[in-house]
Design an enzyme around this catalytic site. Structure first.
Site, short mmCIF file in Angstrom:
data_model
loop_
_atom_site.label_atom_id
_atom_site.label_comp_id
_atom_site.label_asym_id
_atom_site.label_seq_id
_atom_site.Cartn_x
_atom_site.Cartn_y
_atom_site.Cartn_z
N LYS A 203 0.87 -1.19 0.00
CA LYS A 203 0.00 0.00 0.00
C LYS A 203 0.90 1.23 0.00
O LYS A 203 1.68 1.43 0.92
CB LYS A 203 -0.91 -0.01 1.23
CG LYS A 203 -1.77 1.24 1.32
CD LYS A 203 -2.77 1.14 2.46
CE LYS A 203 -3.58 2.43 2.56
NZ LYS A 203 -4.54 2.39 3.66
N LYS B 223 -2.18 -1.65 -3.79
CA LYS B 223 -3.04 -0.46 -3.76
C LYS B 223 -2.20 0.80 -3.85
O LYS B 223 -1.21 0.87 -3.14
CB LYS B 223 -3.82 -0.49 -2.43
CG LYS B 223 -4.67 0.71 -2.20
CD LYS B 223 -5.29 0.63 -0.84
CE LYS B 223 -6.00 1.95 -0.56
NZ LYS B 223 -6.37 2.08 0.81
#
Ligand code: PBG
Length: 322
Positions: A192, A245
């Site tokens: 992330k 992400k």
């Protein structure tokens, strides 16, 4: 000419049989925002067509998701009360816990995934417990364990830690197992990045940090190899699904991860990706459906098995229309 690649492009039928990647509603997960209060269905200004739902109104959207053929939702809660230890995140009467119980009353045909993080619940908006304005990793782990167990107790099928603390997957796995939730799976937001693409979400979830940024815990956008260090740690700690992400600007990372591991890979097509398409479509610059579907397909082609997207319900419809 012996080699004519255009032969396999001559019409729809042949294109259909040779297509390497396709999108199915089975691939999609829909993010859902729940709020305290009554009779609330309020459009989120930064995320067109997405709403804040109060628990008493959930039936409408849950039925819509089930009917769309989308198999799962990821739940985000916006509590009324925030404090420095994010206590509503792990309260059995917290907004997400109540929403899970309500959704289970409505249907058992939907996979309920919950985001595990503290940023919506802390008064400072950071993803953990602060110690001299620095997010303390190990103190935060204790809270993440409590959040995961409380979600599982409410009936969540899968938990998705998004905080980027070190050691969180193992901590959560052990806590779930100790409490008897051996079959609650973990989808880890492993790679992330500290991304500007989360802007519209933070407005939707009221989770903008009150000072500083998330660069001491989320990944540096310049790094590629480091993503695999994160992924490897999470796999060793027991993650069932690995997530990358954002998605659109990180297709290379999705591809890297896909080639190196064999567990399912998820891609989170985040709020900024969605909002940019919406804005461009509104301005008449792009064809929304075609652009959105091409973006989602590119994530599949990069190697994602699962795509979390604010377009999930539209895409499920568009897939059927063809
Ligand atoms: C919570 C969390 C965020 C997103 C998912 N979980 C925000 C953040 O890290 O600041 C972003 C989702 C999106 O932008 O659509 N930490």
């Amino acid at each position: 000419m012996i080699k004519r690649t255009r032969r396999l492009r001559v019409n729809n039928l042949v294109r259909d049989i040779v297509r390497e990647n396709t999108l199915s509603e089975n691939d999609l997960i829909f993010p859902l925002f729940v709020v305290e209060g009554e009779n609330i269905k309020e459009e989120i200004s930064s995320l067109d067509g997405n709403y804040h739902w109060s628990i008493d109104r959930l039936e409408e959207i849950i039925n819509e998701v089930v009917e769309s053929g989308v198999k799962g939702i990821i739940l985000f809660g916006i509590p009324n009360h925030k404090d420095c230890v994010g206590s509503e995140a792990y309260s059995d009467e917290g907004i997400v816990q109540k929403a899970i119980r309500k959704i289970k009353e409505i249907t058992d045909e939907l996979l309920i995934i919950t985001d595990i993080c503290m940023c919506q619940y802390t008064d400072h908006g950071h993803c953990g417990i602060l110690e001299n304005d620095y997010v303390d990793n190990d103190k935060t782990l204790e809270k993440l364990k409590e959040i995961a167990v409380s979600h599982a107790r409410a009936g969540a099928h899968m938990v998705a830690p998004s905080d980027m603390m070190d050691g969180r997957v193992l901590a959560i796995r052990e806590a779930l197992d100790e409490e008897g939730f051996k079959n609650v799976s973990i989808m880890s937001y492993s790679a992330k990045y500290a991304s500007a693409f989360y802007g519209p979400f933070r407005e939707a979830a009221h989770s903008t940090p009150s000072f500083g940024d998330r660069k001491t815990y989320q990944m540096d956008p310049g790094n590629r190899k480091e993503a695999f260090v994160e992924v490897e740690n999470d796999l060793l700690e027991g993650a069932d699904i690995i997530m990358v992400k954002p998605a659109l600007s990180y297709l290379d990372i999705i591809r890297d991860v896909r080639e190196r591991i064999d567990v399912p890979v998820a891609a989170y097509s985040v709020s900024g990706e969605f909002a940019m398409v919406k804005a461009a479509a509104k301005a008449g610059l792009v064809d929304e459906k075609k652009i959105a579907m091409e973006m989602l397909l590119s994530m599949k082609r990069a190697g994602a098995d699962i795509i979390i997207t604010y377009y999930a319900l539209d895409a499920a419809k568009w897939i059927k229309e063809k």
